[in-house]
Design a protein around this motif. Structure first.
Motif, PDB file in Angstrom:
ATOM      1  N   CYS A   1      13.866 -16.608 -23.666  1.00 54.10           N
ATOM      2  CA  CYS A   1      13.421 -17.552 -24.689  1.00 54.10           C
ATOM      3  C   CYS A   1      13.566 -18.972 -24.155  1.00 54.10           C
ATOM      4  O   CYS A   1      14.593 -19.325 -23.572  1.00 54.10           O
ATOM      5  CB  CYS A   1      14.252 -17.361 -25.952  1.00 54.10           C
ATOM      6  N   ASP A   2      12.531 -19.782 -24.352  1.00 57.34           N
ATOM      7  CA  ASP A   2      12.561 -21.158 -23.857  1.00 57.34           C
ATOM      8  C   ASP A   2      13.523 -22.031 -24.641  1.00 57.34           C
ATOM      9  O   ASP A   2      13.981 -23.050 -24.136  1.00 57.34           O
ATOM     10  CB  ASP A   2      11.162 -21.761 -23.918  1.00 57.34           C
ATOM     11  N   VAL A   3      13.851 -21.644 -25.858  1.00 55.30           N
ATOM     12  CA  VAL A   3      14.720 -22.468 -26.699  1.00 55.30           C
ATOM     13  C   VAL A   3      16.163 -21.995 -26.633  1.00 55.30           C
ATOM     14  O   VAL A   3      17.075 -22.778 -26.404  1.00 55.30           O
ATOM     15  CB  VAL A   3      14.208 -22.469 -28.157  1.00 55.30           C
ATOM     16  N   THR A   4      16.393 -20.687 -26.808  1.00 54.17           N
ATOM     17  CA  THR A   4      17.762 -20.181 -26.912  1.00 54.17           C
ATOM     18  C   THR A   4      18.312 -19.614 -25.607  1.00 54.17           C
ATOM     19  O   THR A   4      19.523 -19.594 -25.405  1.00 54.17           O
ATOM     20  CB  THR A   4      17.850 -19.076 -27.974  1.00 54.17           C
TER      21      THR A   4
ATOM     22  N   ALA B   1      13.369 -12.671 -24.332  1.00 59.71           N
ATOM     23  CA  ALA B   1      12.278 -12.975 -25.259  1.00 59.71           C
ATOM     24  C   ALA B   1      11.193 -11.912 -25.183  1.00 59.71           C
ATOM     25  O   ALA B   1      10.430 -11.863 -24.227  1.00 59.71           O
ATOM     26  CB  ALA B   1      11.692 -14.336 -24.938  1.00 59.71           C
TER      27      ALA B   1
ATOM     28  N   ASP C   1       4.433 -17.167 -28.132  1.00 65.05           N
ATOM     29  CA  ASP C   1       3.556 -17.849 -29.079  1.00 65.05           C
ATOM     30  C   ASP C   1       2.207 -18.065 -28.394  1.00 65.05           C
ATOM     31  O   ASP C   1       2.141 -18.724 -27.356  1.00 65.05           O
ATOM     32  CB  ASP C   1       4.177 -19.182 -29.485  1.00 65.05           C
TER      33      ASP C   1
ATOM     34  N   ARG D   1       7.926 -18.845 -25.040  1.00 62.80           N
ATOM     35  CA  ARG D   1       8.530 -17.542 -25.324  1.00 62.80           C
ATOM     36  C   ARG D   1       9.637 -17.739 -26.358  1.00 62.80           C
ATOM     37  O   ARG D   1      10.338 -18.742 -26.335  1.00 62.80           O
ATOM     38  CB  ARG D   1       9.101 -16.949 -24.054  1.00 62.80           C
ATOM     39  N   TYR D   2       9.788 -16.737 -27.231  1.00 64.76           N
ATOM     40  CA  TYR D   2      10.827 -16.848 -28.250  1.00 64.76           C
ATOM     41  C   TYR D   2      11.454 -15.491 -28.507  1.00 64.76           C
ATOM     42  O   TYR D   2      10.875 -14.451 -28.204  1.00 64.76           O
ATOM     43  CB  TYR D   2      10.278 -17.456 -29.546  1.00 64.76           C
TER      44      TYR D   2
ATOM     45  N   VAL E   1      13.309 -18.822 -34.339  1.00 69.23           N
ATOM     46  CA  VAL E   1      12.925 -19.674 -33.222  1.00 69.23           C
ATOM     47  C   VAL E   1      11.421 -19.927 -33.265  1.00 69.23           C
ATOM     48  O   VAL E   1      10.954 -21.024 -32.958  1.00 69.23           O
ATOM     49  CB  VAL E   1      13.348 -19.029 -31.879  1.00 69.23           C
ATOM     50  N   PHE E   2      10.648 -18.924 -33.679  1.00 69.69           N
ATOM     51  CA  PHE E   2       9.205 -19.095 -33.784  1.00 69.69           C
ATOM     52  C   PHE E   2       8.859 -20.202 -34.778  1.00 69.69           C
ATOM     53  O   PHE E   2       7.988 -21.036 -34.507  1.00 69.69           O
ATOM     54  CB  PHE E   2       8.551 -17.772 -34.200  1.00 69.69           C
TER      55      PHE E   2
ATOM     56  N   ILE F   1       9.538 -23.462 -33.104  1.00 67.43           N
ATOM     57  CA  ILE F   1       8.531 -23.762 -32.086  1.00 67.43           C
ATOM     58  C   ILE F   1       7.267 -24.314 -32.733  1.00 67.43           C
ATOM     59  O   ILE F   1       6.671 -25.271 -32.240  1.00 67.43           O
ATOM     60  CB  ILE F   1       8.225 -22.497 -31.247  1.00 67.43           C
TER      61      ILE F   1
ATOM     62  N   TYR G   1       9.295 -28.249 -22.629  1.00 60.84           N
ATOM     63  CA  TYR G   1       9.815 -26.888 -22.479  1.00 60.84           C
ATOM     64  C   TYR G   1       9.034 -26.126 -21.421  1.00 60.84           C
ATOM     65  O   TYR G   1       9.600 -25.402 -20.603  1.00 60.84           O
ATOM     66  CB  TYR G   1       9.759 -26.125 -23.809  1.00 60.84           C
TER      67      TYR G   1
END
Length: 124
Positions: free
Chosen positions: A75-78, A82, A86, A92-93, A98-99, A102, A113
């Motif tokens: 996941c790009d955030v957490t 993933a 999206d 990626r999530y 998270v979606f 995003i 990101y």
């Protein structure tokens, strides 16, 4: 008579099984307690890779074939694994929360990101 004495000595254990063995008795001075791990520096010095032929494997030129398994996607955030991506932002999530985040991100942050992942794409 001597054979009986020899047999008797062989039957007696040097220590009693129910007694605890002292650490000093178990490991006399100067003897290690277990396996000592070597650092990579010591392994490289011991291997002396300069004297070996270049095609022989050693710690400096370990080569392996490519993996037969697909690369893991995170996941790009957490940073968790993933399973989703999206389609609009290509980020990626890992889960629906998270979606939602995003989808609320400004375009500038999405590009950042993607740049961190080396997948910078100009979105329209």
């Amino acid at each position: 008579m001597e054979s009986e004495v020899v047999r008797a000595e062989m039957l007696l254990a040097p220590t009693m099984a129910f007694k605890k063995v002292q650490t000093a008795d178990k490991y006399p001075k100067g003897q290690s307690r277990g396996r000592q791990w070597k650092h990579l520096r010591h392994l490289l010095q011991a291997a002396d890779a300069t004297s070996l032929p270049p095609d022989r494997p050693n710690y400096l030129n370990i080569q392996s074939p490519p993996s037969i398994y697909p690369p893991k996607r995170y996941c790009d955030v957490t940073g968790f694994e993933a399973p989703y991506m999206d389609p609009r932002t290509k980020l990626r999530y890992a889960d629906p929360e998270v979606f939602r985040q995003i989808r609320m991100l400004p375009e500038e942050y999405v590009q950042r990101y993607l740049a961190v992942r080396n997948a910078a794409v100009v979105l329209r």
